[in-house]
Enzyme design. Structure first.
Site, mmCIF file in Angstrom:
data_model
loop_
_atom_site.group_PDB
_atom_site.id
_atom_site.type_symbol
_atom_site.label_atom_id
_atom_site.label_comp_id
_atom_site.label_asym_id
_atom_site.label_seq_id
_atom_site.Cartn_x
_atom_site.Cartn_y
_atom_site.Cartn_z
ATOM 1 N N HIS A 232 12.360 2.903 17.567
ATOM 2 C CA HIS A 232 12.715 4.468 17.641
ATOM 3 C C HIS A 232 12.941 4.928 19.152
ATOM 4 O O HIS A 232 12.519 5.806 19.395
ATOM 5 C CB HIS A 232 11.348 5.092 17.174
ATOM 6 C CG HIS A 232 11.509 5.150 15.586
ATOM 7 N ND1 HIS A 232 12.754 5.843 15.308
ATOM 8 C CD2 HIS A 232 10.847 4.966 14.587
ATOM 9 C CE1 HIS A 232 12.608 5.945 13.682
ATOM 10 N NE2 HIS A 232 11.472 5.418 13.575
ATOM 11 N N ASN A 291 16.147 2.920 7.949
ATOM 12 C CA ASN A 291 16.703 4.211 7.155
ATOM 13 C C ASN A 291 17.202 5.206 8.210
ATOM 14 O O ASN A 291 18.128 6.017 8.178
ATOM 15 C CB ASN A 291 15.649 4.894 6.673
ATOM 16 C CG ASN A 291 14.678 5.278 7.132
ATOM 17 O OD1 ASN A 291 13.857 4.538 7.765
ATOM 18 N ND2 ASN A 291 14.172 6.779 7.367
ATOM 19 N N HIS A 335 12.966 -3.358 5.994
ATOM 20 C CA HIS A 335 12.278 -2.178 6.665
ATOM 21 C C HIS A 335 11.389 -1.380 5.949
ATOM 22 O O HIS A 335 10.319 -0.848 6.128
ATOM 23 C CB HIS A 335 13.551 -1.379 7.323
ATOM 24 C CG HIS A 335 12.762 0.038 8.061
ATOM 25 N ND1 HIS A 335 12.377 -0.271 9.290
ATOM 26 C CD2 HIS A 335 12.652 1.386 7.629
ATOM 27 C CE1 HIS A 335 12.036 1.132 9.443
ATOM 28 N NE2 HIS A 335 12.324 1.755 8.474
ATOM 29 N N ARG A 383 8.377 11.153 0.928
ATOM 30 C CA ARG A 383 9.629 11.254 1.776
ATOM 31 C C ARG A 383 10.754 11.700 0.990
ATOM 32 O O ARG A 383 11.652 12.534 1.636
ATOM 33 C CB ARG A 383 10.305 10.002 2.444
ATOM 34 C CG ARG A 383 9.019 9.209 3.273
ATOM 35 C CD ARG A 383 9.722 7.897 3.681
ATOM 36 N NE ARG A 383 8.757 6.980 4.175
ATOM 37 C CZ ARG A 383 8.577 6.892 5.340
ATOM 38 N NH1 ARG A 383 9.282 7.448 6.164
ATOM 39 N NH2 ARG A 383 7.749 5.814 5.999
ATOM 40 N N HIS A 410 8.417 1.061 9.071
ATOM 41 C CA HIS A 410 8.631 2.129 8.648
ATOM 42 C C HIS A 410 7.727 3.410 8.576
ATOM 43 O O HIS A 410 7.897 4.217 8.289
ATOM 44 C CB HIS A 410 9.239 1.908 6.973
ATOM 45 C CG HIS A 410 9.925 2.889 6.476
ATOM 46 N ND1 HIS A 410 10.731 3.893 7.001
ATOM 47 C CD2 HIS A 410 9.604 3.557 5.034
ATOM 48 C CE1 HIS A 410 11.305 4.834 6.002
ATOM 49 N NE2 HIS A 410 10.599 4.564 4.883
HETATM 50 MN MN LIG Z 1 11.866 4.257 8.775
#
Ligand SMILES: [Mn+2]
Length: 482
Positions: A232, A291, A335, A383, A410
């Site tokens: 990230h 994602n 993931h 989510r 994730h």
């Molecule tokens: Mn993710």
């Protein structure tokens, strides 16, 4: 919240109202401290006492937005509006949830409502216009017959100005020296020349497009691989992983399990470093799609540091990232996680046509989006995309495909990793102190060919230059994150 039966119903309501308010205040306090888990807990308790308060739902919706539970956030905002259709904040929350889910038209409708109710509100008007612009751009982008940016680039003729003294590829090739120079260059917050960035992107697209959707590798008895979870955009923590665990090489293979970008404000540095290593060690350095490697996610950092055209090329490269990797026919890495339906086989995964934006459902969507849950069966996703799968789902999948366990990422975990489903579902997350506020450790996993027993290594966050996470996020999303 139990009440004695001696209270009359009127009094009970009053007491209940007070209790609920106290719980809300407690939740607000946790929210301010960015302890969203406890904030959600106490908003939920307030709602148990008084389930007809739009504010409680709206506040909990914001806490869910902050923890990226966009499905729950959307449900709470919707509930707040059911209770009070004039509650303006409810429309903002629902719009933000829909934005996060990539449902721009639905978001636009809510901004439209706010503008109608408050025609003199400049802020509302600004948000409406911005959302309209995004919805319009996305609609155009998805209608276009996609021509590759590569065809319209003339990289050869791009000149590198004399005053650029940063790293350059050697004869158009990524070398070990180039990688070391580039990592140092990025560390000093300097920008790689756009010609070099384009060279890396074009070459890595070509390389990735030749890989299957399910990559299969075999580790020899003496070999080990390091599996990392979400990074990230936390470039300085990525460098720390290499410091602790050694630079990628033929004898030190790595697998990075998606979500390289977004949140942290050094996504470009992370992704160019990872792509560089893929080019340097194509058979010993692996990347899987997350994602966030999609168009709905944040594009602003590339647009701010380079151009919209370069973002297009990133998007093309992301679409060629493989979706899963199988190690020694026993360990499957992806993931998100497993599937909304039983019966998916490795053969199905080999056949996924992945060169696209992920669909709203089906195996490709699930691989990128699903999460495990402790109870058996499947549930609606917090989510708002894909599902949550229980230990029995994992068990059946592993048995059918003759696998030992899965490794996925994730989700942020306090210890950097988590072992669930009787050891058959492992989560690994490699962005310590996620978003500069979660206080979590990061972790990576060693798997050895000799026994395939996961060995966990934890690490903590290192300092980074003073650029806040989400610095490049779209302002409408930042509102959700405020
Ligand atoms: Mn993710």
């Amino acid at each position: 919240m139990a009440y004695g039966s001696e209270y009359g119903s009127e009094k009970k309501m009053a007491e209940g109202g007070n209790d609920a308010e106290l719980l809300k205040e407690k939740a607000n306090k946790y929210f301010k401290e960015k302890d969203y888990e406890n904030a959600i807990k106490y908003y939920s308790e307030a709602l148990e006492v008084n389930p007809t308060n739009a504010v409680y739902y709206s506040n909990r919706s914001l806490a869910y937005l902050r923890t990226e539970c966009y499905g729950y956030a959307l449900a709470d905002a919707t509930k707040a509006l059911e209770i009070d259709k004039n509650y303006i904040k409810g429309y903002y929350r629902r719009a933000t949830s829909n934005m996060a889910l990539g449902k721009f038209k639905a978001a636009l409708k809510d901004y439209e409502t706010v503008v109608k109710v408050r025609p003199n509100d400049k802020d509302a008007k600004m948000k409406y216009q911005e959302c309209n612009k995004i919805a319009f751009e996305r609609a155009i982008a998805s209608d276009e017959i996609k021509k590759s940016v590569v065809d319209s680039l003339d990289i050869e003729s791009m000149t590198i100005e004399d005053d650029y003294d940063g790293p350059k590829l050697e004869d158009g090739k990524v070398t070990e020296t180039f990688m070391k120079d580039m990592m140092d260059w990025f560390k000093d917050q300097k920008k790689l020349h756009r010609k070099c960035a384009y060279q890396i992107l074009v070459q890595v697209k070509d390389l990735l497009s030749k890989l299957p959707s399910l990559v299969e590798i075999t580790l020899k008895e003496t070999e080990k691989i390091t599996i990392c979870g979400d990074t990230h955009g936390q470039y300085y923590d990525l460098l720390n992983i290499f410091k602790l665990n050694g630079l990628p090489s033929e004898t030190n293979p790595y697998l990075f399990n998606g979500d390289f970008v977004d949140r942290g404000s050094f996504s470009l540095e992370v992704i160019l470093t990872l792509f560089g290593f893929k080019l340097l060690h194509p058979d010993n350095f692996f990347l899987l799609r997350g994602n966030h490697e999609t168009d709905n996610m944040n594009q602003m950092e590339v647009k701010a540091k380079y151009t919209a055209q370069m973002f297009q090329l990133f998007s093309e490269v992301f679409q060629w990232l493989p979706l899963a990797q199988c190690i020694n026919s026993k360990v499957l890495v992806m993931h998100g996680g497993l599937f909304s339906e039983d019966g998916v086989t490795l053969e199905d995964l080999r056949k996924v046509e992945r060169n696209r934006q992920p669909p709203d459902s089906g195996p490709m969507c699930d691989l990128l989006w699903s999460d495990p849950q402790p109870q058996n069966g499947r549930s609606v996703s917090k989510r708002g995309v894909s599902c949550q799968f229980g230990p029995d789902v994992t068990e059946r999948f592993l048995e059918q495909n003759k696998l030992d366990f899965i490794v996925r990422s994730h989700e942020v975990k306090t210890e950097g990793y988590e072992v669930t489903h009787s050891g058959k579902c492992i989560t690994v997350f490699s962005a310590p102190n996620y978003c500069d506020q979660m206080g979590n450790k990061g972790a990576y996993i060693h798997l050895r060919g000799s026994d395939l027993k996961p060995e966990f290594h934890q690490f903590t966050a290192v300092p980074h230059p003073n650029v806040k996470p989400m610095a490049y996020a779209n302002s409408l999303m930042q509102m959700g994150m405020m």
